[in-house]
Motif scaffolding. Structure first.
Motif, short mmCIF file in Angstrom:
data_model
loop_
_atom_site.label_atom_id
_atom_site.label_comp_id
_atom_site.label_asym_id
_atom_site.label_seq_id
_atom_site.Cartn_x
_atom_site.Cartn_y
_atom_site.Cartn_z
N THR A 63 -16.25 47.60 66.16
CA THR A 63 -16.78 48.77 66.95
C THR A 63 -15.38 49.29 68.01
O THR A 63 -14.60 48.44 68.29
N ALA A 64 -15.64 50.25 68.41
CA ALA A 64 -14.46 50.71 69.38
C ALA A 64 -14.73 49.52 70.95
O ALA A 64 -13.70 49.09 71.48
N SER A 65 -15.81 49.31 70.84
CA SER A 65 -16.03 48.24 72.16
C SER A 65 -15.53 46.97 71.70
O SER A 65 -14.97 46.27 72.83
N ASP A 66 -15.66 46.42 70.57
CA ASP A 66 -15.02 45.24 70.10
C ASP A 66 -13.35 45.23 70.45
O ASP A 66 -12.78 44.20 70.85
N LEU A 67 -12.86 46.50 69.94
CA LEU A 67 -11.36 46.53 70.05
C LEU A 67 -10.87 47.03 71.50
O LEU A 67 -9.90 46.26 71.85
N ASP A 68 -11.70 47.38 72.21
CA ASP A 68 -11.56 47.82 73.63
C ASP A 68 -11.43 46.30 74.49
O ASP A 68 -10.76 46.17 75.40
#
Length: 108
Positions: A63-68
């Motif tokens: 997810t974008a959150s994982d990568l953020d």
């Protein structure tokens, strides 16, 4: 060569094989290592990585959150090993002018 997060060990013709990442936690740690290399080199380059394997990860997606969690100041883009899917952090979504109201948006 692109940094690799493939599930299986990846042969490299001019060096040792790249060990596979067997869990999402291992993938995120490999991404942190690659991001640190760019930071230590004072590079402003985006981080493009290859090899996320949705099937080997039992259907899990990044997810974008994982990568953020890895970086919010540089684009992190992960190319799926199938070469059909890709994942980016919020910075990548902004650079591509994608947002939650966009018709092509698909959040996992």
């Amino acid at each position: 060569q692109l940094p690799c997060i493939a599930f299986h060990d990846t042969p490299v013709p001019n060096g040792p094989d790249i060990p596979g990442c067997k869990t999402k936690a291992e993938v995120l740690e490999r991404l942190r290592e690659e991001e640190r290399k760019l930071t230590d080199a004072k590079s402003a380059a985006d981080l493009l990585v290859w090899g996320w394997d949705t099937i080997a990860m039992k259907g899990a997606h990044l997810t974008a959150s994982d990568l953020d969690e890895i970086s919010t100041t540089r684009v992190i883009a992960v190319w799926d090993c199938s070469m059909h899917n890709g994942y980016v952090n919020t910075k990548g979504l902004a650079k591509a002018h994608l947002h939650s109201g966009c018709k092509t948006w698909r959040a996992w």
